[in-house]
Design a protein around this motif. Structure first.
Motif, short mmCIF file in Angstrom:
data_model
loop_
_atom_site.label_atom_id
_atom_site.label_comp_id
_atom_site.label_asym_id
_atom_site.label_seq_id
_atom_site.Cartn_x
_atom_site.Cartn_y
_atom_site.Cartn_z
N SER A 122 2.19 4.80 -1.12
CA SER A 122 1.40 5.99 -1.46
C SER A 122 1.20 6.15 -2.96
O SER A 122 2.11 5.87 -3.76
CB SER A 122 2.10 7.24 -0.92
N LEU B 31 0.83 -1.21 0.00
CA LEU B 31 0.00 0.00 0.00
C LEU B 31 0.87 1.26 0.00
O LEU B 31 0.66 2.20 0.79
CB LEU B 31 -0.96 0.01 1.20
N ARG C 49 -7.98 1.24 -0.23
CA ARG C 49 -7.00 1.63 -1.23
C ARG C 49 -7.41 1.16 -2.63
O ARG C 49 -7.22 1.88 -3.61
CB ARG C 49 -5.63 1.07 -0.86
N ASP D 55 -10.25 6.54 2.22
CA ASP D 55 -8.95 6.01 2.63
C ASP D 55 -8.23 7.09 3.43
O ASP D 55 -7.61 7.99 2.86
CB ASP D 55 -8.13 5.62 1.38
#
Length: 324
Positions: free
Chosen positions: A79, A77, A302, A160
Motif C-alpha cells: 500500500s 504492491l 499501481r 486502482d
C-alpha cells in the motif's frame, strides 16, 4: 568509479523482505479482495524504520538500503500508506520532532498521502481513510498536514481499485512544524523510483513466466520472436532503471551536487519501465490480460497511481531541465 551493484547486505535486506512479503502479502491477495495495507506487520518487524535514526526508533541504515526495501514493496504492491509512513517519519525528524517520528514508526500515528487536485484548494487523498496525518506532496516539497484539517471528503472511483481514494478540500489549518520542507524531497524521489523499479521487475517476471507456460501451435509463446523482443525490451528498461536508481540513492546519500538531477532521472526511467513493462505483460497475456484474473493489470494500475505522486513524466522532465 561507483559500484552500481547492490552490496551483499543490501541484497540480503531485499531478499529477506521479499520472502516475508511473498508469504504474508502476496500480490494474489489483491485478487481475493484483501486490500488491508499491512502497515502494522511492517511496523512490528521494523521495516518502515530502516533508515531512521535510532533515537527516533529506527535502525540507522542508509538511503541505499532503504531503497532496496522499497524495491521489494513495489514488487508486492504494498500500500502507498507505507510510502507515506516512512516519508512522514523522516520529515518529522528533519523538523526536529523525533517524538512524532517515533509515534509514526510505532503505529500510534497513521499517515496517508495527499496530492493537489486541478481545482485550487482541493486535493486527492490516497490510502488515508484511517490517517491521523497526511503527507502532502506538492511542487517539489513535502508537508505534514493534520487529517482533521482536510474536510468535505468524497469517495472516488479509482483506477486502482485496491487503494482507497478520496477527493477533499483543504481547510484553513497550516502544515505541521515549519511548513513545506524540501530537504527530504530527494529521498522521496529515490524511494518512489525504487518502488516503481519493483513494479517493473514484477511485471517483467509475470510476463516471462506466462510466456513459458502458454503454448501456441504446439510451442511456448516465448519461443516466438515477437514475444522475445517484448521481454528483451522490458529487461533493458528494468536494468536501466535499476542502475540509475542505485546511483541516485548513493548520490543523495553522499550529498553529491547533482543528487537532485540523478534522483529525478531515476524516477523518470523507473516510472517508464513500470508502465511499459506492465503494458507489455498485458499484451503477452493476450485476451487474458484484460481480465480481472490476470495480475498484469494490477501492476499497470499501481504504476499509474504512483506516477501521480511525482507529478507525471512531463512535470519531472521540466524539473530536470530547470536544473541545467
Amino acid at each position: 568509479m561507483v559500484d552500481l551493484l547492490p552490496s551483499d547486505e543490501q541484497n540480503a535486506i531485499q531478499q529477506e523482505l521479499v520472502n516475508f512479503l511473498s508469504l504474508e502479502m502476496p500480490v494474489d491477495r489483491l485478487h481475493q479482495g484483501d486490500v488491508t495495507d499491512g502497515i502494522d506487520a511492517l511496523i512490528e518487524l521494523g521495516w518502515l524504520g530502516l533508515a531512521l535514526p535510532e533515537q527516533a526508533g529506527g535502525a540507522g541504515a542508509g538511503l541505499a538500503d532503504e531503497a532496496q526495501a522499497f524495491r521489494a514493496f513495489g514488487e508486492a504492491l504494498v500500500s502507498p500508506a507505507a510510502f507515506a509512513t516512512v516519508l512522514a517519519a523522516h520529515l518529522s525528524v528533519g523538523l526536529g520532532d523525533e517524538g512524532r517520528a517515533r509515534a509514526i514508526l510505532e503505529g500510534d500515528a497513521r499517515v496517508g498521502l495527499a496530492v493537489p487536485a486541478a481545482k485550487a484548494g482541493e486535493c486527492y487523498l490516497i490510502a488515508a481513510q484511517q490517517a491521523d496525518l497526511l503527507l502532502m506532496v506538492d511542487k517539489g516539497c513535502l508537508a505534514l498536514i493534520p487529517a482533521p484539517d482536510v474536510v468535505d471528503r468524497v469517495a472516488c472511483d479509482p483506477l486502482d481499485g485496491t487503494v482507497d481514494l478520496q477527493r477533499a478540500v483543504l481547510g484553513s489549518g497550516g502544515p505541521v512544524g515549519e511548513g513545506l520542507a524540501e530537504a527530504e524531497y530527494d529521498r522521496f524521489l529515490v524511494l518512489l523510483a525504487a518502488y516503481q523499479l519493483g513494479v517493473a521487475e514484477a511485471a517483467l517476471r509475470t510476463a516471462v513466466e506466462y510466456s513459458k507456460l502458454r503454448e501456441q501451435f504446439g510451442r511456448p509463446i516465448g519461443a516466438f520472436q515477437s514475444i522475445k523482443h517484448l521481454c528483451a525490451d522490458a529487461r533493458m528498461r528494468t536494468e536501466a532503471a535499476q542502475f540509475q536508481t542505485i546511483y541516485a540513492g548513493l548520490a543523495s546519500q553522499d550529498g553529491h551536487e547533482d543528487a537532485r538531477a540523478q534522483a529525478l532521472s531515476a524516477l523518470i526511467v523507473a516510472e517508464e519501465a513500470a508502465i511499459l513493462n506492465a503494458e507489455a505483460a498485458i499484451q503477452i497475456h493476450g485476451g487474458m490480460g484484460f481480465t480481472d484474473e490476470c495480475t498484469a493489470h494490477l501492476f499497470l494500475k499501481r504504476a499509474r497511481l504512483m506516477s501521480r505522486l511525482g507529478g507525471g513524466r512531463a512535470c519531472l522532465l521540466d524539473k530536470l531541465a530547470a536544473l541545467s
